[in-house]
Design a protein around this motif. Structure first.
Motif, PDB file in Angstrom:
ATOM      1  N   PRO A 108       5.733  -1.874  13.697  1.00 53.22           N
ATOM      2  CA  PRO A 108       5.853  -0.449  13.349  1.00 53.22           C
ATOM      3  C   PRO A 108       5.357  -0.113  11.946  1.00 53.22           C
ATOM      4  CG  PRO A 108       7.976  -1.526  13.116  1.00 53.22           C
ATOM      5  CD  PRO A 108       7.033  -2.571  13.644  1.00 53.22           C
ATOM      6  N   PHE A 109       4.048  -0.257  11.738  1.00 51.38           N
ATOM      7  CA  PHE A 109       3.486   0.138  10.450  1.00 51.38           C
ATOM      8  C   PHE A 109       3.516   1.655  10.309  1.00 51.38           C
ATOM      9  CE2 PHE A 109       1.352  -3.977  11.122  1.00 51.38           C
ATOM     10  CZ  PHE A 109       1.626  -4.583   9.901  1.00 51.38           C
ATOM     11  N   PRO A 110       3.693   2.158   9.090  1.00 49.65           N
ATOM     12  CA  PRO A 110       3.586   3.603   8.888  1.00 49.65           C
ATOM     13  C   PRO A 110       2.162   4.070   9.221  1.00 49.65           C
ATOM     14  CG  PRO A 110       4.592   2.522   6.983  1.00 49.65           C
ATOM     15  CD  PRO A 110       4.041   1.436   7.850  1.00 49.65           C
ATOM     16  N   PRO A 111       1.980   5.342   9.550  1.00 44.00           N
ATOM     17  CA  PRO A 111       0.630   5.854   9.844  1.00 44.00           C
ATOM     18  C   PRO A 111      -0.292   5.656   8.635  1.00 44.00           C
ATOM     19  CG  PRO A 111       2.316   7.442  10.486  1.00 44.00           C
ATOM     20  CD  PRO A 111       3.009   6.382   9.697  1.00 44.00           C
ATOM     21  N   PHE A 112      -1.348   4.870   8.797  1.00 39.57           N
ATOM     22  CA  PHE A 112      -2.173   4.458   7.655  1.00 39.57           C
ATOM     23  C   PHE A 112      -2.844   5.640   6.965  1.00 39.57           C
ATOM     24  CE2 PHE A 112      -5.789   2.409   5.519  1.00 39.57           C
ATOM     25  CZ  PHE A 112      -5.142   1.350   4.900  1.00 39.57           C
ATOM     26  N   VAL A 113      -3.239   6.653   7.751  1.00 41.71           N
ATOM     27  CA  VAL A 113      -3.981   7.779   7.165  1.00 41.71           C
ATOM     28  C   VAL A 113      -3.074   8.956   6.809  1.00 41.71           C
ATOM     29  CG1 VAL A 113      -6.123   7.164   8.315  1.00 41.71           C
ATOM     30  CG2 VAL A 113      -4.508   8.681   9.467  1.00 41.71           C
ATOM     31  N   ASP A 114      -1.761   8.800   6.986  1.00 41.85           N
ATOM     32  CA  ASP A 114      -0.834   9.860   6.602  1.00 41.85           C
ATOM     33  C   ASP A 114      -0.972  10.122   5.099  1.00 41.85           C
ATOM     34  OD1 ASP A 114       1.915  10.756   5.445  1.00 41.85           O
ATOM     35  OD2 ASP A 114       2.099  11.151   7.598  1.00 41.85           O
ATOM     36  N   PRO A 115      -1.124  11.369   4.667  1.00 39.15           N
ATOM     37  CA  PRO A 115      -1.325  11.661   3.239  1.00 39.15           C
ATOM     38  C   PRO A 115      -0.235  11.087   2.337  1.00 39.15           C
ATOM     39  CG  PRO A 115      -1.770  13.620   4.556  1.00 39.15           C
ATOM     40  CD  PRO A 115      -1.185  12.606   5.487  1.00 39.15           C
ATOM     41  N   ARG A 116       1.017  11.131   2.787  1.00 37.38           N
ATOM     42  CA  ARG A 116       2.113  10.612   1.964  1.00 37.38           C
ATOM     43  C   ARG A 116       2.028   9.099   1.840  1.00 37.38           C
ATOM     44  NH1 ARG A 116       6.851  13.378   5.291  1.00 37.38           N
ATOM     45  NH2 ARG A 116       5.454  12.544   6.891  1.00 37.38           N
ATOM     46  N   VAL A 117       1.675   8.435   2.944  1.00 36.55           N
ATOM     47  CA  VAL A 117       1.520   6.974   2.916  1.00 36.55           C
ATOM     48  C   VAL A 117       0.349   6.591   2.014  1.00 36.55           C
ATOM     49  CG1 VAL A 117       0.999   4.941   4.314  1.00 36.55           C
ATOM     50  CG2 VAL A 117       2.560   6.689   5.190  1.00 36.55           C
ATOM     51  N   LYS A 118      -0.739   7.327   2.131  1.00 37.90           N
ATOM     52  CA  LYS A 118      -1.919   7.051   1.303  1.00 37.90           C
ATOM     53  C   LYS A 118      -1.605   7.220  -0.184  1.00 37.90           C
ATOM     54  CE  LYS A 118      -6.752   8.411   0.708  1.00 37.90           C
ATOM     55  NZ  LYS A 118      -7.824   9.348   1.154  1.00 37.90           N
ATOM     56  N   LEU A 119      -0.903   8.299  -0.529  1.00 37.06           N
ATOM     57  CA  LEU A 119      -0.544   8.528  -1.928  1.00 37.06           C
ATOM     58  C   LEU A 119       0.373   7.430  -2.459  1.00 37.06           C
ATOM     59  CD1 LEU A 119       0.052  12.398  -1.969  1.00 37.06           C
ATOM     60  CD2 LEU A 119      -1.731  11.138  -3.204  1.00 37.06           C
ATOM     61  N   LYS A 120       1.311   6.984  -1.629  1.00 38.80           N
ATOM     62  CA  LYS A 120       2.216   5.920  -2.047  1.00 38.80           C
ATOM     63  C   LYS A 120       1.449   4.634  -2.329  1.00 38.80           C
ATOM     64  CE  LYS A 120       6.373   3.993  -2.500  1.00 38.80           C
ATOM     65  NZ  LYS A 120       7.389   4.424  -3.484  1.00 38.80           N
ATOM     66  N   ARG A 121       0.502   4.290  -1.453  1.00 43.07           N
ATOM     67  CA  ARG A 121      -0.284   3.079  -1.664  1.00 43.07           C
ATOM     68  C   ARG A 121      -1.107   3.179  -2.947  1.00 43.07           C
ATOM     69  NH1 ARG A 121      -2.416   3.919   3.452  1.00 43.07           N
ATOM     70  NH2 ARG A 121      -4.490   3.781   2.499  1.00 43.07           N
ATOM     71  N   GLU A 122      -1.729   4.343  -3.132  1.00 43.66           N
ATOM     72  CA  GLU A 122      -2.562   4.526  -4.329  1.00 43.66           C
ATOM     73  C   GLU A 122      -1.726   4.480  -5.594  1.00 43.66           C
ATOM     74  OE1 GLU A 122      -4.474   8.210  -3.530  1.00 43.66           O
ATOM     75  OE2 GLU A 122      -6.022   7.320  -2.227  1.00 43.66           O
ATOM     76  N   TYR A 123      -0.537   5.059  -5.557  1.00 47.13           N
ATOM     77  CA  TYR A 123       0.357   5.045  -6.721  1.00 47.13           C
ATOM     78  C   TYR A 123       0.751   3.622  -7.084  1.00 47.13           C
ATOM     79  CZ  TYR A 123       4.657   5.649  -9.416  1.00 47.13           C
ATOM     80  OH  TYR A 123       5.636   5.569 -10.375  1.00 47.13           O
ATOM     81  N   LEU A 124       1.128   2.839  -6.079  1.00 46.99           N
ATOM     82  CA  LEU A 124       1.542   1.460  -6.342  1.00 46.99           C
ATOM     83  C   LEU A 124       0.367   0.600  -6.807  1.00 46.99           C
ATOM     84  CD1 LEU A 124       3.953   0.890  -3.314  1.00 46.99           C
ATOM     85  CD2 LEU A 124       4.582   1.134  -5.722  1.00 46.99           C
ATOM     86  N   ASP A 125      -0.801   0.820  -6.234  1.00 46.61           N
ATOM     87  CA  ASP A 125      -1.985   0.075  -6.686  1.00 46.61           C
ATOM     88  C   ASP A 125      -2.303   0.420  -8.135  1.00 46.61           C
ATOM     89  OD1 ASP A 125      -2.382  -1.300  -4.328  1.00 46.61           O
ATOM     90  OD2 ASP A 125      -3.772   0.183  -3.499  1.00 46.61           O
ATOM     91  N   GLY A 126      -2.130   1.697  -8.515  1.00 47.92           N
ATOM     92  CA  GLY A 126      -2.355   2.091  -9.897  1.00 47.92           C
ATOM     93  C   GLY A 126      -1.383   1.423 -10.846  1.00 47.92           C
ATOM     94  N   ASN A 127      -0.120   1.321 -10.439  1.00 54.04           N
ATOM     95  CA  ASN A 127       0.877   0.636 -11.270  1.00 54.04           C
ATOM     96  C   ASN A 127       0.554  -0.840 -11.407  1.00 54.04           C
ATOM     97  OD1 ASN A 127       2.357   2.930 -11.745  1.00 54.04           O
ATOM     98  ND2 ASN A 127       3.923   2.498 -10.195  1.00 54.04           N
TER      99      ASN A 127
END
Length: 207
Positions: A108-127
């Motif tokens: 049960p992965f979160p929807p990969f292209v969901d805007p909220r999921v995408k923003l979360k990934r980008e935020y963590l990658d930035g950190n």
């Protein structure tokens, strides 16, 4: 068609008009051999089925039907279908005979292209990048530190995988609720053979 006739039969059997509760019906589909029957009908020939309702308002009724089917005389059991991260897979205690097996179909992965999921990934990658950057003190952009220890923050993909593993662990936890409980866990996806996904399972699963 046959599916509509089944729902009509269900409504005749029950005062409720819900479409998430289906009684065990071993004789309803005639004498056709199991291989000639759709999977849904083959399941209903063996057990009752209750599906997680779409609305929280119907949840209590669905669980009541589940208990009713389990406690019927000569009950063959009941299949309770739910979704990961839903009320059934995380918020309800199914101890002892209420649950003797959990079947997980897919990861049960979160929807990969969901805007909220995408923003979360980008935020963590930035950190993660910020953690690796070492200031020069000379007004420059800094340099990547190659001698730093293990990262202290999750990357976007690590978080993404963690969300799927957490949902699986919550769902399989329905079958074992105390030290005297027991049950079977079936993981029906070849990706559970991947070491990263196996390591994401709770330690007690492999013990």
């Amino acid at each position: 068609n046959n599916r509509n006739s089944f729902f009509a039969a269900k409504r005749k059997q029950s005062k409720s008009s819900n479409k998430f509760s289906f009684p065990h019906a071993p004789d309803y589909y005639g004498t056709a051999t199991p291989k000639q029957q759709p999977v849904w009908k083959r399941l209903l020939c063996q057990k009752s089925i209750v599906m997680e309702p779409k609305t929280t308002a119907d949840l209590a009724e669905a669980i009541a039907d589940f208990n009713k089917y389990l406690n019927k005389p000569k009950s063959t059991g009941c299949i309770l279908m739910g979704v990961c991260r839903g009320k059934i897979s995380e918020g309800i205690d199914f101890a002892h005979d209420m649950c003797r097996a959990v079947v997980i179909t897919g990861l049960p992965f979160p929807p990969f292209v969901d805007p909220r999921v995408k923003l979360k990934r980008e935020y963590l990658d930035g950190n993660r990048v910020k953690e690796r950057v070492k200031a020069t003190g000379e007004g420059g952009f800094g340099q990547i530190s190659g001698s730093a220890g293990s990262p202290t923050t999750l990357s976007g993909m690590e978080w993404y995988n963690q969300q799927a593993h957490r949902a699986v662990n919550q769902a399989i936890g329905r079958v074992i609720r105390n030290k005297y409980d027991y049950g079977a866990i079936l993981l029906l996806d070849s990706r559970f053979g991947d070491p990263n996904n196996r390591n994401g399972l709770s330690k007690w699963v492999g013990s």
